[in-house]
Design a protein around this motif. Structure first.
Motif, PDB file in Angstrom:
ATOM      1  N   ASN A  99       0.584  -1.248  -0.023  1.00 38.60           N
ATOM      2  CA  ASN A  99       0.009  -0.022   0.051  1.00 38.60           C
ATOM      3  C   ASN A  99       0.760   1.315  -0.074  1.00 38.60           C
ATOM      4  N   LEU A 100       1.902   1.494  -0.695  1.00 41.49           N
ATOM      5  CA  LEU A 100       2.588   2.615  -0.983  1.00 41.49           C
ATOM      6  C   LEU A 100       1.710   3.480  -1.776  1.00 41.49           C
ATOM      7  N   PHE A 101       2.241   4.655  -1.710  1.00 40.98           N
ATOM      8  CA  PHE A 101       1.254   5.661  -2.485  1.00 40.98           C
ATOM      9  C   PHE A 101       2.102   5.946  -3.821  1.00 40.98           C
ATOM     10  N   PRO A 102       1.082   5.452  -4.976  1.00 42.52           N
ATOM     11  CA  PRO A 102       2.091   5.135  -6.346  1.00 42.52           C
ATOM     12  C   PRO A 102       2.623   6.517  -6.819  1.00 42.52           C
TER      13      PRO A 102
ATOM     14  N   GLN B 114      -5.040   2.136  -0.222  1.00 42.37           N
ATOM     15  CA  GLN B 114      -4.627   3.530   0.059  1.00 42.37           C
ATOM     16  C   GLN B 114      -5.249   4.230   1.340  1.00 42.37           C
ATOM     17  N   TYR B 212       4.001   7.326 -13.006  1.00 45.46           N
ATOM     18  CA  TYR B 212       3.569   6.318 -12.188  1.00 45.46           C
ATOM     19  C   TYR B 212       2.554   5.525 -12.506  1.00 45.46           C
ATOM     20  N   ARG B 213       2.473   4.250 -11.948  1.00 45.31           N
ATOM     21  CA  ARG B 213       1.463   3.514 -12.367  1.00 45.31           C
ATOM     22  C   ARG B 213       0.439   3.227 -11.055  1.00 45.31           C
TER      23      ARG B 213
END
Lengths: 254, 213
Positions: A99-102, B114, B212-213
């Protein structure tokens, strides 16, 4: 001193009892590993303690501050919002799927919360983040984005992100279940290093050898209850319950 | 047919089309965001009216909405909007409904993890939305948004049904008075040019968010 105390914690999802009276203690500087079959409630327990779920009844105390107490009518009574937030800041959680912030770089993933939640200066947060990245052997990755990293690297970033908040207590929810055996090793090594530094940790894991070697205390859960708990020597070497024996037997075969 | 007069009139009418376009974007995006929030809330007395609003706006023709707001509001409420204002109210209400559904889809597509990561790190709900969720939503909704924005460029021509002198209205007038199809061809080029710019903007935005993806 017990840094985490849970007493008779009950939790149900739509009438299905998932936690049926869990009680456990974690002492300062201790590593507790939780093992058990899938669906036994291990992750739910972590999610209740980290306030991602609320419990139905029981008591949880963290760092001497009650998060939830038993009310008069058997229902749980939570502390007020300020206290819950205070308690949440004592706790870090590392997720199974990172769950890193992409949309943030590795560095910003680590500094965002210290800066905007704790109010640290950006430079201060970055210095700390770089220290943590060095420890995770990711110094060259601070400008990378999560999608450019391997699973193992992503998980190490997420450990650094949790550590950047200086938690008293760090939880791991199956931190290696999304990783192949090679990458699993690098994460377990990091957790071992943290254990050597006496970081207080609770690790839910399916890595039995790791659970045995790193733990001060092992908890075996099945069907929402703690079937057996004790030192690794007791749980693995002198197993009492048949349920634990049959679970460990399958592990020993493989 | 005097081409320089034709072109200058068409350019002037394009300004009206562009005005409707920009005003609509300016107001319908925030309104759409609000409607998306209303659509997502569990509070029934907010969610239900928002759902009805979206149903009406998407379920009836934009042309009908234009006619209703210009001609139909007076008998009901006594309010008479001027042509351009009526057009803009109709466009904003209509497009906000479509945007709301796009935003809702985008917000729902941000993984639960998230929110959980943000929560465990101590972010407030506002911080979580503006720092973590919204940037990811922006990236995801770019393709459907570009569709809608391109539609909007072309839909501005509907404003002529309530007498707004926008590009296609002026063009049609020229076609009938000069008995020539040329103005239509020129109008096509005008719309095409506007949408080329729109497309270009979205391509650039997509590229910039491609890190980013």
């Amino acid at each position: 001193m017990a840094i985490l105390t849970a007493r008779n914690v009950y939790k149900n999802f739509d009438g299905t009892e998932v936690l049926k009276g869990i009680s456990l203690d974690v002492e300062q500087g201790e590593v507790l590993t939780i093992i058990g079959p899938s669906g036994s409630g291990k992750s739910t327990l972590l999610r209740c303690i980290t306030q991602l779920e609320t419990i139905d009844r029981g008591e949880i105390t963290i760092c001497g501050e009650p998060l939830v107490k038993s009310g008069t009518s058997r229902s749980a009574v939570y502390a007020d919002r300020a206290a819950r937030n205070r308690i949440a800041l004592q706790i870090g959680l590392v997720f199974q799927n990172f769950n890193l912030f992409p949309h943030f770089s590795v560095l910003r993933n680590i500094t965002e919360a210290p800066v905007h939640v704790l109010g640290q200066k950006k430079a201060e947060a970055e210095t700390h983040a770089r220290k943590l990245l060095k420890k995770m052997e990711l110094s060259d990755k601070e400008d990378a984005y999560p999608c450019q990293l391997s699973g193992g690297q992503q998980q190490r970033v997420s450990i650094a992100r949790a550590l950047a908040m200086n938690p008293e207590l760090l939880f791991f929810d199956e931190p290696t279940s999304a990783l192949d055996p090679e990458l699993t090793g690098e994460i377990l090594k990091v957790i071992r290093e943290l254990a050597a530094e006496h970081m207080t940790m609770v690790v839910v894991t399916h890595e039995m050898a790791f659970a045995r070697d790193v733990a001060d205390k092992v908890v075996f859960m099945a069907d929402g209850t703690i079937v057996e708990q004790g030192t690794p020597a007791q749980v693995f070497g002198n197993t009492q319950s048949e349920r634990t024996k049959s679970f460990l037997a399958r592990f020993n075969e493989s | 047919m005097n081409y320089s007069v034709l072109l200058s009139q068409m350019l002037e009418a394009s300004l009206m089309s562009l005005r409707i376009f920009f005003v609509t974007l300016l107001f319908s995006v925030p309104l759409g965001l609000l409607a998306a929030a209303g659509r997502r809330t569990k509070v029934k007395f907010i969610q239900l009216p928002v759902r009805l609003y979206i149903l009406f706006m998407r379920g009836t023709p934009l042309m009908l909405q234009l006619l209703f707001i210009f001609y139909g509001l007076k008998p009901l409420t006594g309010i008479q909007l001027d042509r351009v204002l009526a057009a803009q109210v109709a466009f904003v209400l209509n497009y906000a409904a479509y945007f709301a559904e796009i935003f809702r889809g985008g917000i729902d597509a941000v993984p639960q993890g998230q929110y959980e990561a943000a929560r465990v790190l101590g972010f407030t709900r506002q911080q979580t939305f503006f720092r973590i969720v919204l940037p990811q939503v922006c990236k995801m909704i770019l393709p459907p948004m570009s569709n809608e924005v391109i539609n909007l460029v072309k839909d501005t021509s509907l404003a002529q049904v309530i007498g707004v002198t926008e590009l296609l209205r002026v063009t049609s007038d020229w076609v009938s008075s000069a008995v020539s199809m040329a103005p239509f061809a020129i109008a096509a080029v005008f719309y095409l040019a506007m949408n080329a710019v729109v497309t270009r903007c979205f391509t650039v935005a997509e590229k910039r968010l491609n890190y980013y993806r």
